[in-house]
Design an enzyme around this catalytic site. Structure first.
Site, PDB file in Angstrom:
ATOM      1  N   ASP A  51      53.142  65.502  65.440  1.00 53.99           N
ATOM      2  CA  ASP A  51      53.608  64.290  64.769  1.00 53.99           C
ATOM      3  C   ASP A  51      52.894  63.068  65.338  1.00 53.99           C
ATOM      4  OD1 ASP A  51      55.692  65.371  62.993  1.00 53.99           O
ATOM      5  OD2 ASP A  51      56.619  65.991  64.875  1.00 53.99           O
ATOM      6  N   ASP A  85      60.266  69.298  56.469  1.00 53.19           N
ATOM      7  CA  ASP A  85      60.230  68.741  57.811  1.00 53.19           C
ATOM      8  C   ASP A  85      61.430  67.829  58.044  1.00 53.19           C
ATOM      9  OD1 ASP A  85      59.589  67.667  60.269  1.00 53.19           O
ATOM     10  OD2 ASP A  85      57.897  66.480  59.559  1.00 53.19           O
TER      11      ASP A  85
END
Length: 228
Positions: free
Chosen positions: A37, A177
């Site tokens: 991320d 996600d």
């Protein structure tokens, strides 16, 4: 037969002092990839990793590395992330003025091209690039921080994309996600997801990475017998 469901731990929830080791633990547990991320403190209110972390992890594991760019102006960083060893680069629809062009630029770097959409973004924004994107990532939390609760109102987006992909005979992956755990993983898979990004349900103090991955895999198998 439906495609095998892939599990990608989010390294954002791992122990930052042991990122390489934690990635290797996930690889040894049989996951299909790792999601990294990348946050710039502008597009989202947090600051995390850069290409250097991707490069370091590439030396630690041999599995798929997924660079999720939660950043403004992603086009300026595509080549650097590709050189660092990312197998897929995911950009946010909300950060791209010319999304089709950016996805084509990623594919020219010989890595997979993905697009993520935030909870407030209509699914039609992603649907228009289904013929270009290798994956569509549905955010089931607001991007920026780990440990948020799964937003079940996003399941309709997954279902919509599943119908479109099947009707058009495409191979586009549907990635989910945010807030993925033993319960919500089943909901996502039943709705049509093919890749699950899981953070705190894999990296936590309750059990080892291997046990958490096995539990998540078993929950998926229970939801879709002989298919996951």
């Amino acid at each position: 037969m439906k495609p095998r469901i892939s599990i990608e731990p989010s390294i954002l929830s791992a122990d930052f002092a042991r990122l390489g080791q934690q990635a290797k633990e996930a690889e040894d547990a049989g996951v299909e990839g790792i999601q990294i991320d990348v946050m710039d403190g502008h597009f989202v209110p947090n600051l995390t990793f850069g290409p250097g972390v991707v490069k370091a992890l590439r030396k630690s594991v041999n599995i798929f590395l997924d660079a999720h760019l939660m950043i403004d102006n992603p086009h300026g960083f595509l080549e650097e992330f590709a050189r660092s060893g990312a197998n897929r680069i995911i950009v946010h629809e909300e950060a791209c003025k010319d999304l089709p062009s950016i996805l084509q630029s990623i594919k020219r770097l010989r890595v997979e091209a993905g697009v993520a959409i935030n909870p407030e973004t209509p699914v039609t924004k992603a649907e228009r690039v289904l013929d270009i994107a290798d994956s569509i990532q549905i955010m089931t939390v607001h991007p920026g921080f780990a440990g948020q609760r799964f937003m079940e109102n996003q399941l309709s987006k997954i279902q919509h994309l599943r119908r479109e992909i099947d009707q058009r005979h495409l191979k586009t992956s549907i990635v989910v996600d945010g807030g993925v755990d033993l319960k919500t993983a089943r909901l996502a898979v039943k709705s049509g997801a093919t890749v699950l990004v899981a953070g705190s349900s894999i990296y936590n103090q309750s059990a080892s990475v291997a046990k958490n991955v096995a539990a998540l895999r078993n929950s998926i198998l229970a939801a879709t017998p002989a298919e996951a």
